[in-house]
Design a protein around this motif. Structure first.
Motif, PDB file in Angstrom:
ATOM      1  N   THR A  76      29.508 -85.557   0.398  1.00 57.84           N
ATOM      2  CA  THR A  76      28.298 -85.443   1.219  1.00 57.84           C
ATOM      3  C   THR A  76      27.500 -86.734   1.200  1.00 57.84           C
ATOM      4  N   LEU A  77      27.386 -87.340   0.026  1.00 57.14           N
ATOM      5  CA  LEU A  77      26.625 -88.575  -0.108  1.00 57.14           C
ATOM      6  C   LEU A  77      27.240 -89.700   0.718  1.00 57.14           C
ATOM      7  N   VAL A  78      28.540 -89.892   0.588  1.00 57.66           N
ATOM      8  CA  VAL A  78      29.207 -90.970   1.320  1.00 57.66           C
ATOM      9  C   VAL A  78      29.162 -90.725   2.823  1.00 57.66           C
ATOM     10  N   CYS A  81      25.445 -91.168   4.153  1.00 62.39           N
ATOM     11  CA  CYS A  81      25.025 -92.578   4.147  1.00 62.39           C
ATOM     12  C   CYS A  81      25.797 -93.386   5.181  1.00 62.39           C
ATOM     13  N   TRP A  82      27.094 -93.101   5.329  1.00 64.06           N
ATOM     14  CA  TRP A  82      27.879 -93.813   6.341  1.00 64.06           C
ATOM     15  C   TRP A  82      27.370 -93.507   7.747  1.00 64.06           C
ATOM     16  N   GLY A 113      19.027 -92.041   3.942  1.00 61.52           N
ATOM     17  CA  GLY A 113      18.468 -90.826   3.353  1.00 61.52           C
ATOM     18  C   GLY A 113      18.433 -89.672   4.337  1.00 61.52           C
ATOM     19  N   CYS A 114      18.040 -89.965   5.583  1.00 63.25           N
ATOM     20  CA  CYS A 114      18.027 -88.913   6.608  1.00 63.25           C
ATOM     21  C   CYS A 114      19.443 -88.408   6.890  1.00 63.25           C
ATOM     22  N   GLY A 115      20.404 -89.343   6.933  1.00 60.69           N
ATOM     23  CA  GLY A 115      21.787 -88.938   7.150  1.00 60.69           C
ATOM     24  C   GLY A 115      22.310 -88.074   6.018  1.00 60.69           C
ATOM     25  N   ILE A 120      23.936 -82.740   3.953  1.00 59.75           N
ATOM     26  CA  ILE A 120      23.787 -81.633   3.000  1.00 59.75           C
ATOM     27  C   ILE A 120      23.669 -80.311   3.749  1.00 59.75           C
ATOM     28  N   GLY A 121      22.946 -80.317   4.885  1.00 61.14           N
ATOM     29  CA  GLY A 121      22.832 -79.095   5.668  1.00 61.14           C
ATOM     30  C   GLY A 121      24.181 -78.585   6.142  1.00 61.14           C
ATOM     31  N   LEU A 122      25.028 -79.503   6.620  1.00 61.76           N
ATOM     32  CA  LEU A 122      26.371 -79.097   7.045  1.00 61.76           C
ATOM     33  C   LEU A 122      27.222 -78.655   5.858  1.00 61.76           C
TER      34      LEU A 122
END
Length: 511
Positions: A76-78, A81-82, A113-115, A120-122
């Motif tokens: 999720t993080l990668v 951010c991508w 951060g917004c991405g 996370i929602g998905l």
């Protein structure tokens, strides 16, 4: 629209910039005192925000689900951010819209951060689908009053950062308003080799943060606020207040002298340092270094490694302007949530009620404290027994005596709810802030285009001179050579004439 890029316009004066930043802080605290939701003791269930909070902080029910979260979290993080950096920042804002404020890594940390939040929602949907039930819900695991204090601390922290950054930038300025408080600027920037400024900013930040958090946590809501002479706004007044806050948040960004690019065209006296530091920008490459320390992939997985983003994905720089206004954009999300709360506020949704009828306190909002009573009336944050959250269910309408034993614990707020004009008036009151939100992107785009056009006109004006100089430079060089040759020839003729005259004078004299 010259005012878009003119730093000398009156509302960009240093005093105006500092005043608007202080006004935002004062309005934030005033709204915190007035908002009846900040006294609600109903459990907080917020779709979106609650799902993100539960995914990151709520402990799963089994070890297998914990392992699943640990696997999904880095993915999720990668991915988030991508998407924020490569798709939104680089392709949309930089290449397609060509916004100069997002040049290089400007605003990267905010969009990443917004991405991440969107990813996370998905991921929550995928996680709940795998589990087969709503393992991750919108439960914030706290009451509305506790959530309000938490969000207020975040909002006030961003306001204080903006105030200190703007105040420090104003006192460092030597180019735009060089005649504004010159002696104060000398002391601020030169005392103790410039470290007086650094220490002063950190002291002001520590004191401001401490006082703000203490005041939010211990005072200002409930019975203590009812003892003051302040307050007593209706839902329309609170809607106007939150609208003004949103307007001022965006207006503060427009007040920047380098709006909308956040880049100086010329730096006569050097770049402005970030408040509390001796640096022009902050560079973060910690995650990049950690990724590079990981062991390499085996040969069979190298083709998969080529499809993954590079380690530089997590490396970015933050300038003073983005450090000032970036948190304000985040706080605007909180302000929008507050806007929704104010315009759609109904007391019974938050364990509150009004007496109604006539009289000086007919519209005052009452808050229920009895947790067992609230647990019976609400389920997962939704009211299932509305007949329980009324004045008549708690008090005798005729005598005013309490019907329920715990009704005596209910307390009345100074804030009011009238419900006039069918609740339509608050929607009108928030229009200034919403209009500003719609106009702001247009201002950024138009300001960026105007600045690019002015730069292009300067380049075009300078181009003919450069072309003429390039064409004439060989001719001038040749003319200079011819002139030098002629001067040399004249010099030779002059010498020959003198010598010839001397030779001719001797025979004449002898004759």
């Amino acid at each position: 629209m010259t005012w878009l890029n003119d730093p000398k316009v009156w509302w960009r004066h240093p005093v105006a910039r500092i005043s608007i930043a202080l006004l935002i802080l004062l309005l934030d605290m005033a709204l915190f005192l007035e908002d009846p939701v900040n006294d609600s003791q109903v459990a907080a269930f917020l779709p979106g925000m609650g799902h993100i909070y539960s995914f990151l902080f709520a402990w799963p029910s089994s070890a297998g689900l914990l392992l699943l979260r640990l696997i999904l979290l880095p993915i999720t993080l990668v991915a988030g951010c991508w998407f924020g950096r490569e798709v939104v920042h680089r392709r949309l804002l930089r290449k397609f819209l060509k916004l100069e404020m997002f040049a290089d890594t400007g605003g990267t940390f905010l969009l990443m951060g917004c991405g991440w939040c969107c990813s996370i929602g998905l991921t929550v949907l995928i996680y709940n689908g795998i589990v087969g039930k709503e393992e991750i819900s919108s439960d914030m695991h706290m009451e509305m009053r506790e959530l309000s204090k938490l969000t207020q601390c975040c909002s006030v922290s961003a306001d204080i950062v903006a105030i200190l950054m703007i105040f420090d930038a104003v006192l460092q300025d030597r180019d735009v308003y060089c005649d504004f408080a010159p002696r104060v600027k000398d002391v601020w920037t030169k005392a103790c080799g410039g470290y007086f400024r650094v220490v002063a900013v950190w002291i002001l930040a520590a004191v401001s943060f401490g006082l703000a958090v203490w005041s939010i946590k211990t005072a200002g809501v409930g019975d203590s606020y009812n003892d003051t002479r302040l307050g007593g706004m209706t839902e329309s007044g609170r809607s106007v207040m939150v609208s003004v806050i949103i307007f001022c948040d965006l207006f503060t960004v427009m007040q920047d002298w380098d709006f909308p690019s956040f880049r100086k065209a010329t730096e006569v006296n050097g770049r402005i340092l970030i408040a509390g530091t001796m640096l022009h920008e902050l560079h973060c490459d910690l995650f990049t270094r950690l990724v590079r320390l990981l062991p390499g992939c085996p040969g069979c997985f190298r083709h998969i490694r080529r499809c993954l983003p590079s380690a530089d994905l997590f490396s970015f720089s933050i300038t003073g302007s983005w450090l000032t206004y970036g948190p304000l954009f985040v706080v605007m999300g909180i302000d929008l949530f507050c806007t929704k709360t104010q315009v759609m506020y109904v007391p019974r949704d938050y364990g509150q009620y009004t007496r109604g009828g006539e009289g000086p306190e007919a519209f005052n909002i009452w808050t229920i404290r009895d947790q067992a009573y609230l647990a019976e009336a609400y389920s997962l944050g939704y009211l299932i027994k509305p007949e329980m959250i009324t004045y008549a269910a708690r008090w005798n309408v005729t005598t005013g005596a309490s019907i329920n034993q715990t009704a005596v614990e209910d307390f009345s707020l100074k804030s009011e709810h009238t419900g006039w004009t069918g609740g339509f008036l608050p929607y009108i009151c928030v229009l200034p802030g919403l209009v500003m939100m719609a106009v702001f992107p247009c201002m950024v785009y138009c300001g960026n285009k105007r600045k690019s056009m002015l730069q292009a006109l300067k380049d075009v004006a300078a181009a003919p001179k450069a072309i003429v100089n390039r064409i004439l430079s060989p001719m001038r060089a040749k003319a200079s050579e011819v002139a030098e040759g002629q001067d040399g020839a004249k010099g030779d003729d002059a010498e020959g004439g003198i010598v010839g005259g001397e030779k001719g004078a001797t025979p004449t004299g002898d004759g």
